[in-house]
Scaffold this motif. Structure first.
Motif, PDB file in Angstrom:
ATOM      1  N   VAL A 134       0.846  -1.194   0.000  1.00 29.50           N
ATOM      2  CA  VAL A 134       0.000   0.000   0.000  1.00 29.50           C
ATOM      3  C   VAL A 134       0.880   1.242   0.000  1.00 29.50           C
ATOM      4  N   ALA A 135       0.496   2.229  -0.800  1.00 26.58           N
ATOM      5  CA  ALA A 135       1.275   3.462  -0.942  1.00 26.58           C
ATOM      6  C   ALA A 135       0.384   4.665  -0.698  1.00 26.58           C
ATOM      7  N   SER A 136       0.966   5.715  -0.146  1.00 30.01           N
ATOM      8  CA  SER A 136       0.254   6.981   0.044  1.00 30.01           C
ATOM      9  C   SER A 136       0.962   8.037  -0.787  1.00 30.01           C
ATOM     10  N   SER A 137       0.197   8.787  -1.553  1.00 34.74           N
ATOM     11  CA  SER A 137       0.813   9.751  -2.463  1.00 34.74           C
ATOM     12  C   SER A 137      -0.190  10.836  -2.821  1.00 34.74           C
ATOM     13  N   SER A 138       0.273  11.800  -3.563  1.00 31.69           N
ATOM     14  CA  SER A 138      -0.638  12.780  -4.151  1.00 31.69           C
ATOM     15  C   SER A 138      -1.353  12.125  -5.334  1.00 31.69           C
ATOM     16  N   ASN A 172      -0.600  -2.685 -11.600  1.00 31.39           N
ATOM     17  CA  ASN A 172      -0.918  -3.823 -10.739  1.00 31.39           C
ATOM     18  C   ASN A 172      -1.493  -3.353  -9.406  1.00 31.39           C
ATOM     19  N   PHE A 173      -2.132  -2.186  -9.436  1.00 34.32           N
ATOM     20  CA  PHE A 173      -2.661  -1.569  -8.229  1.00 34.32           C
ATOM     21  C   PHE A 173      -3.973  -0.862  -8.538  1.00 34.32           C
ATOM     22  N   LYS A 174      -4.682  -0.489  -7.485  1.00 33.16           N
ATOM     23  CA  LYS A 174      -5.877   0.343  -7.606  1.00 33.16           C
ATOM     24  C   LYS A 174      -5.840   1.410  -6.514  1.00 33.16           C
ATOM     25  N   VAL A 175      -6.367   2.590  -6.825  1.00 35.71           N
ATOM     26  CA  VAL A 175      -6.578   3.611  -5.800  1.00 35.71           C
ATOM     27  C   VAL A 175      -7.812   3.191  -5.007  1.00 35.71           C
ATOM     28  N   VAL A 176      -7.664   3.072  -3.690  1.00 33.60           N
ATOM     29  CA  VAL A 176      -8.730   2.488  -2.873  1.00 33.60           C
ATOM     30  C   VAL A 176      -9.349   3.466  -1.872  1.00 33.60           C
ATOM     31  N   PHE A 181      -5.088  13.236  -1.382  1.00 33.50           N
ATOM     32  CA  PHE A 181      -3.939  12.340  -1.312  1.00 33.50           C
ATOM     33  C   PHE A 181      -4.487  10.916  -1.339  1.00 33.50           C
ATOM     34  N   LEU A 182      -3.874  10.079  -2.151  1.00 35.03           N
ATOM     35  CA  LEU A 182      -4.474   8.804  -2.490  1.00 35.03           C
ATOM     36  C   LEU A 182      -3.766   7.623  -1.827  1.00 35.03           C
TER      37      LEU A 182
END
Length: 335
Positions: A89-93, A107-111, A219-220
């Protein structure tokens, strides 16, 4: 040159992460039960482990699952780590997921969305510079953190000043390299965020442009697809995001002065300045998590279209392709 070294550094980061991903990815993907006690989330943080620190401060770090935090210089590197399989899991703008998905094979989704402050997102010039505004940067060398908020608000600030991207000599730099370049005189200005901007001001830099009113404040949280296939990991991610919201609510409930001490220790700034910044940030836009909605998707689409206009994206990108509401129910429950 420093900007070339920054690109090599990004490649080196991925090279180091890949063996770690191979060693750890299997356990994460094997998790399929709803029991979170066996879950270990590999989570990213930018600058310093502020999320881990605020959870500990609010005594909300007693999670029934394990969290392994890793620090990166930018959200772009977090998304690179997700792509490499080294983070869950990543946190970003809004910006890093755009470029991480640009090849059409994310290979990811914004959740989830975390509303946050857009302060300390600035273009700065070194002490003694004759430049007083963005227009004065025409023909100058400007460092910026590529594929991040700095990239976006620098472009928008240049447009507002009647300048094109080609009117300046823009150099992609990592935050630490950008600070060194600014102080060493190899760039005339630097567009960055967070701790690097705080440090730049401590070293005498002045603000000539701000992204505070340009950035959305969204922030996503992005999670690997494998995480979303596991009920236990989904539940853990939702709980973690909700705990961070609750921790900041605790900070705002009369504990700013105490948490400012934690910030000052980690960012090496004067306590008074740390408290002033914290209060200003939470007043401007309190840190609160939200479930995925159409408005957030539309906001990021606007940003992606700007990067297409800039030429940083070769083709139009439909951001809906890497968003999901799969975490909404879990997050509502956790909040």
């Amino acid at each position: 040159m420093l900007f070339r070294r920054s690109l090599r550094t990004s490649a080196a980061v991925l090279a180091l992460l890949l063996p770690f991903a191979a060693a750890c990815g299997g356990d994460a993907e094997a998790e399929s039960s709803s029991d979170v006690s066996s879950v270990t989330l590999r989570a990213g943080a930018t600058g310093w482990k502020v999320e881990e620190a605020v959870l500990k401060f609010a005594r909300l770090d007693d999670t029934p699952y394990k969290v392994k935090w890793s620090v990166f210089q930018g959200g772009d590197q977090q998304l690179q780590a997700v792509r490499a399989g080294a983070l869950d899991v990543a946190s970003s703008s809004e910006i890093p997921p755009i470029f991480a998905a640009a090849d059409g094979r994310p290979n990811f989704k914004v959740v989830a969305v975390q509303r946050g402050s857009t302060l300390n997102q600035e273009v700065v010039v070194p002490k003694g510079s004759a430049v007083t505004d963005i227009a004065g940067l025409k023909g100058k060398k400007i460092g910026y953190v590529q594929n991040t908020t700095a990239h976006y608000f620098l472009y928008e600030l240049l447009k507002q000043a009647g300048l094109k991207w080609s009117d300046v000599d823009a150099k992609p730099l990592l935050p630490n390299d950008g600070l060194a370049a600014l102080n060493g005189g190899s760039i005339d200005a630097f567009a960055s965020y967070g701790t690097s901007i705080i440090t730049a001001h401590q070293q005498g830099a002045r603000t000539v442009g701000s992204g505070a009113d340009i950035l959305s404040g969204n922030f996503l949280w992005s999670a690997r697809d494998s995480v979303l296939k596991s009920p236990a990991q989904k539940s853990a991610v939702a709980d973690l995001v909700a705990r961070i919201t609750k921790a900041y609510a605790y900070v705002r409930d009369g504990h700013e002065a105490e948490f400012a001490k934690v910030i000052a220790e980690n960012t090496h700034q004067p306590l008074a300045q740390a408290r002033k910044d914290l209060v200003a940030q939470q007043k401007q836009r309190p840190t609160v998590a939200r479930t995925v909605g159409d408005d957030a998707v539309a906001s990021q689409q606007k940003v992606a279209d700007v990067f297409t206009e800039l030429g940083a994206l070769k083709d139009h990108l439909d951001v809906k392709s890497f968003w999901t509401t799969d975490l909404n129910a879990d997050l509502r429950k956790a909040l």
